[in-house]
Design an enzyme around this catalytic site. Structure first.
Site, PDB file in Angstrom:
ATOM      1  N   GLU A 202       0.876  -1.329  -0.057  1.00  0.00           N
ATOM      2  CA  GLU A 202      -0.138  -0.123   0.028  1.00  0.00           C
ATOM      3  C   GLU A 202       0.849   1.238  -0.005  1.00  0.00           C
ATOM      4  O   GLU A 202       0.469   2.427  -0.543  1.00  0.00           O
ATOM      5  CB  GLU A 202      -0.951  -0.110   1.102  1.00  0.00           C
TER       6      GLU A 202
ATOM      7  N   PHE B 213     -11.552  -7.220  13.189  1.00  0.00           N
ATOM      8  CA  PHE B 213     -10.507  -7.672  12.308  1.00  0.00           C
ATOM      9  C   PHE B 213     -10.148  -6.628  11.440  1.00  0.00           C
ATOM     10  O   PHE B 213     -11.132  -5.995  10.846  1.00  0.00           O
ATOM     11  CB  PHE B 213     -10.950  -9.050  11.891  1.00  0.00           C
ATOM     12  N   GLN B 214      -8.903  -6.322  11.434  1.00  0.00           N
ATOM     13  CA  GLN B 214      -8.478  -5.147  10.524  1.00  0.00           C
ATOM     14  C   GLN B 214      -9.101  -3.882  10.970  1.00  0.00           C
ATOM     15  O   GLN B 214      -9.241  -2.862   9.855  1.00  0.00           O
ATOM     16  CB  GLN B 214      -8.480  -5.708   9.147  1.00  0.00           C
TER      17      GLN B 214
ATOM     18  N   LYS C  18     -17.641  -0.333   5.524  1.00  0.00           N
ATOM     19  CA  LYS C  18     -18.107  -1.387   4.679  1.00  0.00           C
ATOM     20  C   LYS C  18     -19.555  -1.304   4.315  1.00  0.00           C
ATOM     21  O   LYS C  18     -19.932  -1.295   3.285  1.00  0.00           O
ATOM     22  CB  LYS C  18     -17.595  -2.998   5.038  1.00  0.00           C
TER      23      LYS C  18
ATOM     24  N   MET D  95      24.462   8.573   3.031  1.00  0.00           N
ATOM     25  CA  MET D  95      24.563   9.837   3.876  1.00  0.00           C
ATOM     26  C   MET D  95      24.744   9.475   5.362  1.00  0.00           C
ATOM     27  O   MET D  95      25.572  10.336   5.883  1.00  0.00           O
ATOM     28  CB  MET D  95      23.045  10.492   3.746  1.00  0.00           C
TER      29      MET D  95
END
Lengths: 585, 185
Positions: free
Chosen positions: A53, A115-116, A165, A487
């Site tokens: 993502e 969940f999630q 949802k 760096m």
């Protein structure tokens, strides 16, 4: 569109995105966002399926960087939303317009540790310009319109819409809000685009009276699409110009008035011109600590004209003498008009020829430099960049990661066109370049897109080259492989007594094999005599992505350098130029 | 938020600022506003929130304890929040302020009369009376409540709760001068 049309929330979402002229979006589906992926099947919007993502977020940024239009990313809830935090923060820091849609657990499950589930709006509140949890399907079109309006007006930035949802599954009566309804729904949001006339006149007078002016261009010049009018201003009065890391390309590097990038790794000329200036005309720049060095010794004799659309930038770091809140293009147009009027009234511009010749003197004395490698030695990264630059087709877009290679790319590439330089400036996100390059190429398929990356950066997001291959978005990646977190290694060498701690990346992986495994062409370049052929080959391949690994000198350092917290007067020059330091006086 | 103590910033006019913030009445707005203060490490001394006369808007009255320079930056940052419609910095000398306190005081029957007398003097109300305690409510300007609280402390406060102040500009014209209207970006 017929009245009283009934749609699901998901259908309303996709239709709203279409009506906002979204042509492409980047994302990855999952449980809670599933309903939105169904109407996508018959949508005109192209969806690019990413492998992580974070990649979707940076691709949306790359798209926005080169088009000025909002990049769109859509992912699911929970871990997908948390993976989006880095791109959102990156876009927030660099004022990149972006709209991110996240799935959320059904409204009945919010707050139950489902969940999630995660508190997406809570987590992203401080890294977005605005965010919104949509609780009713009928609110979706307005939420989308508001998101695009907020993301693209005023100081641009990322906006997140969180979609439970059930809100996507419920039905609603379709209504597309009018412009007026959108504005009325946001009574607290009225970006100021027009500068104050009194301040504009004041600015014009100061500019005409200044003996040592410098135009200090920031990313806001590009956001406001002000490059042309800024050039007109510079040329009218022959004012020296410096372009910050976010403004590279806003003024052509080849222009005789351009003195390159200021800041921690800026050119000695740009840094010193600002230090000695009596008037900094700051356009869409924010006096970032990487530009100012130690603030109380920064450009001490300079008056400040600060043009910025964000009122909170005025006086945040340095108190301006003339603050102007407004759109950079409109304000500079007005300043130009005011200058011309004053000149018509007989007020002449101060002769700044002595100042310009002084600045030109620095430019002659302190050009960018590096030591060429001897026979059999490893390649110099600066040399590789010059070779890439010289072989690059017209209009090539350069996208960079974060670190030494980023500074070399910014310094050694010649940017002559706006929107050809994409990088992570404010947040400094390693791993930015591969996905951002894919987003840029998706937006500009006719342009060559070269990502300049480091071996450390590449290993953070390289998997998106799988996306590039499967989606047919062919980018070119140049890895400056110095087998170090370069760096950090440079700082440990210079400021930690060469005590190297956890910076050695040598030994693994094989970048060529890795590139090939992802469907790309992999090329390794180890010596000077291989370089031209390899770059020509890379430029000739247009049906696959190409990864060119340049094995470069491990211990090369970026110069000039202003050590963190030091004054810009104490800039460390390239060792070859240190003996000439007195010329900087 | 810190507890009420003798180092009361209400008395220190150099540091004490009242912000009256008009916001859209929507979920999450208070979190956005308070988050800005938290991020910069500034303590909110007191906070009062309620819908305004128009139910679409709420008024948040914030008392903060910071010097003028960071306050100016915070006010500008607050303006940037999309839900913030207007911010007014109220000068304590040019505004009317009110606060409410409820306190339960330990007191036996023998001394109850003294509490009742104090309550009477301060125009406080006795809300409940128990065998060895009374609960009193008082409203008024915060200094008056400070004084009353101090007197009650002598008897022993079991529990107390102050609301934090709410404020509006005084009706003279000067009171409006300090008001700043801002544009968000």
């Amino acid at each position: 569109m017929s009245t009283k049309e009934t749609l699901t929330g998901a259908e309303a979402l996709i239709r709203s995105l279409e009506l906002e002229n979204v042509e492409i979006m980047f994302g990855l589906p999952g449980g809670c966002i599933l309903p939105a992926y169904d109407p996508l099947l018959k949508s005109s919007i192209r969806h690019v399926l990413v492998r992580h993502e974070q990649g979707a977020g940076h691709m949306a940024q790359g798209y926005a960087h080169v088009t000025g239009r909002p990049g769109v990313a859509m992912v699911t809830s929970g871990p997908a939303a948390t993976n989006m935090v880095t791109p959102l923060c990156d876009a927030f820091m660099d004022s990149i317009p972006m709209v991110c849609i996240t799935g959320q657990v059904p409204t009945s499950a919010i707050g139950t540790d489902a969940f999630q589930e995660c508190d997406t709006v809570g987590i992203t509140r401080s890294v977005t310009k605005h965010n919104e949890l949509v609780m009713r399907a009928e609110d979706i079109p307005m939420a989308v319109r508001q998101a695009f309006y907020i993301a693209t007006t005023g100081r641009p930035g990322p906006v997140l819409i969180d979609m439970p949802k059930d809100v996507l599954q419920n039905t609603m009566t379709w209504h597309w809000p009018t412009d007026e309804e959108v504005v009325d729904s946001l009574p607290g949001y009225r970006p100021n685009v027009k500068g104050h006339p009194k301040m504009i006149k004041e600015a014009a007078k100061l500019i005409l009276a200044s003996e040592k002016p410098v135009l200090y261009l920031g990313g806001g010049v590009l956001k406001a699409r002000a490059a042309e009018v800024v050039k007109e201003l510079a040329e009218l009065l022959q004012i020296p110009v410096v372009t910050t890391l976010m403004a590279r390309g806003a003024f052509p590097d080849k222009h005789p008035l351009c003195y390159g990038m200021p800041g921690m790794h800026g050119t000695a000329t740009a840094i010193t011109a600002m230090q000695k200036s009596d008037l900094l005309i700051a356009l869409g720049s924010r006096f970032d600590d990487r530009v100012t060095g130690k603030v109380n010794s920064f450009a001490q004799d300079a008056k400040i004209i600060h043009v910025d659309i964000d009122p909170a930038e005025q006086g945040k770091v340095r108190k301006p003498d003339v603050p102007i809140v407004g759109d950079c293009r409109q304000v500079v147009e007005e300043i130009l008009k005011a200058i011309k009027e004053l000149m018509a009234e007989g007020i002449s511009a101060t002769d700044i020829t002595p100042w310009r010749s002084r600045v030109n003197g620095w430019k002659e004395q302190f050009p960018l430099t590096y030591d060429m490698s001897g026979p059999g030695d490893k390649l110099k990264p600066q040399f590789c960049l010059e070779k890439l630059r010289d072989a690059a087709p017209e209009g090539t877009i350069v996208v960079s990661g974060v670190g030494q290679h980023q500074m070399w790319a910014s310094l050694f590439w010649e940017f002559n066109e706006p929107y050809t330089w994409v990088n992570s400036g404010g947040l400094g996100t390693m791993g930015f370049s591969v996905p951002a390059a894919i987003g840029a190429k998706a937006a500009k398929p006719d342009r060559t897109v070269w990502a300049i990356d480091g071996d450390g950066c590449f290993q953070m997001t390289a998997q998106e080259l799988v996306t590039a291959t499967t989606e047919g978005i062919h980018v070119k990646i140049a890895i400056m492989n110095n087998t170090y977190l370069g760096m950090v290694r440079q700082w440990q060498e210079m400021f930690y007594g060469q005590r190297y701690s956890e910076v050695d990346l040598a030994g693994c992986p094989d970048f060529v094999k890795w590139a090939e495994a992802m469907g790309c062409v992999g090329i390794r370049v180890e010596s000077v005599d291989e370089i031209d052929e390899a770059i020509a080959l890379a430029n000739s391949i247009n049906d696959r992505s190409v990864v060119v690994e340049f094995r470069v000198e491990e211990f090369e350092k970026v110069f000039p350098m202003v050590p963190a917290g030091a004054s810009n007067d104490e800039v460390l020059l390239h060792p070859n130029q240190e003996s000439r330091r007195e010329f900087l006086k | 938020m810190s507890s009420i103590n003798s180092n009361n910033p209400y008395g220190d006019s150099r540091q004490h600022h009242i912000l009256s913030v008009m916001v859209q009445n929507r979920p999450g707005v208070l979190a956005r506003v308070s988050g800005l203060f938290a991020r910069r490490g500034y303590n909110i001394y007191s906070l009062a929130v309620a819908p305004s006369d128009d139910p679409n808007y709420s008024r948040i009255t914030i008392v903060v304890d910071i010097s003028a320079t960071p306050l100016e930056q915070i006010v500008k940052q607050l303006f940037k929040l999309i839900d913030v419609v207007r911010i007014t910095e109220l000068d304590p000398r040019k505004s009317v302020e009110r606060e409410l306190m409820i306190a339960t005081v330990r007191v036996d029957g023998e001394h109850r009369g003294q509490i009742a007398e104090l309550a009477n003097l301060f125009e406080a109300k006795v809300l409940a009376v128990g065998a060895d305690a009374v609960t009193i409510s008082i409203d008024g300007n915060p200094e008056k409540i400070d004084d009353f609280e101090e007197l009650l402390r002598g008897y022993g406060i079991v529990e107390s709760q102050r609301t934090g102040r709410v404020a509006l500009p005084k009706l003279e014209r000067e009171a409006r001068k300090g008001a700043t209207k801002g544009k968000a970006s």
